[in-house]
Design a protein around this motif. Structure first.
Motif, PDB file in Angstrom:
ATOM      1  N   GLU A  22       0.826  -1.200   0.000  1.00  0.00           N
ATOM      2  CA  GLU A  22       0.000   0.000   0.000  1.00  0.00           C
ATOM      3  C   GLU A  22       0.868   1.260   0.000  1.00  0.00           C
ATOM      4  O   GLU A  22       0.594   2.220  -0.747  1.00  0.00           O
ATOM      5  CB  GLU A  22      -0.925   0.015   1.215  1.00  0.00           C
ATOM      6  CG  GLU A  22      -1.847   1.230   1.249  1.00  0.00           C
ATOM      7  CD  GLU A  22      -2.679   1.272   2.509  1.00  0.00           C
ATOM      8  OE1 GLU A  22      -3.913   1.419   2.397  1.00  0.00           O
ATOM      9  OE2 GLU A  22      -2.104   1.172   3.621  1.00  0.00           O
TER      10      GLU A  22
ATOM     11  N   LEU B 110       0.772   4.137  -2.899  1.00  0.00           N
ATOM     12  CA  LEU B 110       0.444   5.532  -2.600  1.00  0.00           C
ATOM     13  C   LEU B 110       1.584   6.471  -2.981  1.00  0.00           C
ATOM     14  O   LEU B 110       1.349   7.552  -3.551  1.00  0.00           O
ATOM     15  CB  LEU B 110       0.112   5.679  -1.119  1.00  0.00           C
ATOM     16  CG  LEU B 110      -1.131   4.934  -0.623  1.00  0.00           C
ATOM     17  CD1 LEU B 110      -1.317   5.147   0.868  1.00  0.00           C
ATOM     18  CD2 LEU B 110      -2.370   5.369  -1.386  1.00  0.00           C
TER      19      LEU B 110
ATOM     20  N   THR C 127       0.840   0.229  -9.041  1.00  0.00           N
ATOM     21  CA  THR C 127      -0.620   0.141  -9.057  1.00  0.00           C
ATOM     22  C   THR C 127      -1.093  -0.939 -10.018  1.00  0.00           C
ATOM     23  O   THR C 127      -1.935  -1.779  -9.663  1.00  0.00           O
ATOM     24  CB  THR C 127      -1.220   1.500  -9.461  1.00  0.00           C
ATOM     25  OG1 THR C 127      -0.664   2.533  -8.643  1.00  0.00           O
ATOM     26  CG2 THR C 127      -2.735   1.481  -9.315  1.00  0.00           C
TER      27      THR C 127
ATOM     28  N   CYS D 212      -7.368   6.157  -3.859  1.00  0.00           N
ATOM     29  CA  CYS D 212      -6.144   6.183  -3.039  1.00  0.00           C
ATOM     30  C   CYS D 212      -5.625   7.603  -2.820  1.00  0.00           C
ATOM     31  O   CYS D 212      -4.918   7.863  -1.843  1.00  0.00           O
ATOM     32  CB  CYS D 212      -5.060   5.330  -3.683  1.00  0.00           C
ATOM     33  SG  CYS D 212      -5.345   3.541  -3.546  1.00  0.00           S
TER      34      CYS D 212
ATOM     35  N   ARG E  87      -8.019   5.900   2.628  1.00  0.00           N
ATOM     36  CA  ARG E  87      -7.543   4.552   2.887  1.00  0.00           C
ATOM     37  C   ARG E  87      -8.737   3.740   3.379  1.00  0.00           C
ATOM     38  O   ARG E  87      -9.544   4.242   4.175  1.00  0.00           O
ATOM     39  CB  ARG E  87      -6.426   4.551   3.935  1.00  0.00           C
ATOM     40  CG  ARG E  87      -5.094   5.075   3.407  1.00  0.00           C
ATOM     41  CD  ARG E  87      -4.005   4.960   4.438  1.00  0.00           C
ATOM     42  NE  ARG E  87      -2.702   5.345   3.904  1.00  0.00           N
ATOM     43  CZ  ARG E  87      -1.584   5.350   4.614  1.00  0.00           C
ATOM     44  NH1 ARG E  87      -1.617   5.002   5.903  1.00  0.00           N
ATOM     45  NH2 ARG E  87      -0.435   5.692   4.059  1.00  0.00           N
TER      46      ARG E  87
ATOM     47  N   ARG F  27      -6.783  10.125   3.963  1.00  0.00           N
ATOM     48  CA  ARG F  27      -5.330  10.011   3.950  1.00  0.00           C
ATOM     49  C   ARG F  27      -4.698  11.124   4.787  1.00  0.00           C
ATOM     50  O   ARG F  27      -5.187  12.266   4.741  1.00  0.00           O
ATOM     51  CB  ARG F  27      -4.807  10.125   2.510  1.00  0.00           C
ATOM     52  CG  ARG F  27      -4.920   8.834   1.729  1.00  0.00           C
ATOM     53  CD  ARG F  27      -4.136   8.926   0.445  1.00  0.00           C
ATOM     54  NE  ARG F  27      -2.687   9.087   0.683  1.00  0.00           N
ATOM     55  CZ  ARG F  27      -1.776   9.288  -0.271  1.00  0.00           C
ATOM     56  NH1 ARG F  27      -2.172   9.330  -1.526  1.00  0.00           N
ATOM     57  NH2 ARG F  27      -0.512   9.432   0.009  1.00  0.00           N
TER      58      ARG F  27
END
Length: 441
Positions: A278, A282, A305, A408, A412, A441
């Motif tokens: 993750e 990000l 991704t 994203c 989250r 986020r």
């Protein structure tokens, strides 16, 4: 010495054969078959079929020996819903359709769909608020359905058809799964589910034909997929009939929702359980896009991704597909007569440790160039292969990346404690019970 024969799957029930195992525990049953051999004979009720369990045999069926096979029994059972579209036709009919429809999935055409995808994503994300609990599987199916509706029906005159397709889609998907697994006589029973499916199908047919009539009367393109279908011409100038356009509309709608919706749902589930992946996703999104929404040209730079999404298509792929031999064929030295039904399973292949080490692990790095290069041809078939390879693969990846990135950039998603998630095999493998809370986020 006799002719070679395929190993028979043990434990068949009287009359029903291995159909109960395939319906009750399909994923466990399928992944147990490779240890029996490259070619395994199954009895599914009265039907005797053979399942290929290696990349080499899968590639023979789909690519190198594709001329010896046509769509199988499952596709024929789906013609009630899908008609004679790309997902159910074979041979010259399929080749002609694909050639006519290819412009609708060219790079230029797919790139033009980025804006409807962004609008659909914004529509979903605008309803998320901090702390809200989301049924992710339903939300992603709704997003994918909206994308198809916006891309297919861009003109205002088609708005009623878009609404009807969104409303009827879930019921038609359930009906397709039931028709695939249950005996043919079941479809003729006046069950509540069958009656609902018949009503849904009638509404979709009426909406589709009304939209087609309006588009033909307008005699000008609206820049959407339906315009391209109406305008499509073969080499001799022949266009698609209203029924043929309808069949492609329903095919694209149902196929476009099932795979993308499940892939995105699993994507958020896996990111939540793999914080290092993750973080990399990000960081990449922030570095490449800096807050803007993605376009088709951004995909090559979004490797973290796209590899995470690709890994989801491997882990949770379609579990069963079927072909029928049109002439006598030899698979793994076994002679099979014309008319033999042959099964291949993307899920089975994708979960075989011979081709994908630690196959149950979510490992996006297996798609890095140094590792992906050793995966055998025919081992990864999430979008099929050969002449029947999914025409909308690039569309599906842009669609998935668009929502993944836009979500994203803002949020989250975190699992809700005490909410078990389990894989359920429909067309592809969906996450049942996947509810997640939204955190900024």
């Amino acid at each position: 010495m006799g002719q070679p024969t395929a190993v028979r799957a043990p434990g068949a029930w009287p009359v029903l054969g291995r159909a109960p195992a395939l319906m009750r525990r399909p994923l466990r049953f399928l992944t147990s078959l490779p240890e029996l051999g490259p070619l395994v004979q199954l009895r599914l009720g009265p039907l005797s079929a053979y399942i290929v369990t290696t990349p080499e045999l899968t590639r023979q069926v789909l690519v190198t020996g594709a001329q010896d096979f046509e769509r199988g029994r499952f596709s024929r059972k789906l013609t009630r819903t899908l008609g004679a579209g790309l997902a159910t036709t074979s041979g010259q009919q399929h080749r002609t359709q694909r050639r006519m429809l290819q412009p609708a999935f060219s790079r230029t055409a797919v790139a033009a769909c980025a804006e409807p995808m962004r609008s659909a994503a914004e529509s979903v994300l605008s309803e998320w608020t901090p702390g809200r609990v989301i049924d992710i599987n339903k939300a992603m199916d709704a997003y994918a359905s909206d994308v198809v509706a916006r891309s297919l029906f861009g003109s205002q005159v088609a708005a009623p058809a878009a609404v009807e397709f969104r409303h009827s889609l879930p019921g038609l998907l359930r009906d397709m799964v039931n028709r695939t697994l249950l005996p043919e006589w079941w479809a003729g029973l006046p069950t509540p589910g069958n009656r609902r499916a018949a009503r849904d199908l009638a509404r979709v047919d009426a909406a589709a034909h009304a939209a087609i009539t309006a588009y033909r009367a307008a005699d000008r393109g609206a820049g959407d997929l339906l315009s391209l279908l109406v305008a499509a011409r073969d080499e001799d100038g022949t266009g698609l009939s209203d029924t043929q356009v309808r069949d492609q509309m329903v095919t694209f709608t149902l196929a476009g929702v099932e795979t993308t919706g499940a892939t995105l749902a699993w994507f958020f589930h896996e990111l939540a359980h793999h914080p290092e992946v993750e973080r990399r996703v990000l960081d990449e999104i922030d570095a490449v896009l800096g807050g803007r929404a993605p376009a088709l040209d951004d995909l090559p730079a979004l490797t973290e991704t796209t590899h995470a999404l690709l890994e989801c298509t491997r882990l949770y792929a379609s579990w069963i597909q079927m072909r029928r031999a049109t002439r006598p064929v030899v698979l793994d030295g076994v002679e099979l007569p014309a008319g033999t039904e042959v099964i291949y399973s993307p899920y089975l292949l994708h979960h075989d440790p011979r081709w994908f080490p630690a196959p149950e692990a979510f490992d996006p790095d297996r798609w890095n160039a140094d590792r992906a290069g050793v995966i055998p041809n025919g081992a990864y078939v999430a979008f099929s292969a050969g002449v029947h390879k999914c025409i909308g693969e690039s569309f599906a990846f842009l669609e998935a990346v668009t929502f993944a990135v836009m979500a994203c950039q803002r949020w989250r998603l975190r699992p809700v404690p005490g909410a078990p998630v389990r894989p359920v095999a429909t067309g592809v493998v969906h996450p049942k019970g996947l509810v997640m809370s939204v955190t900024p986020r």
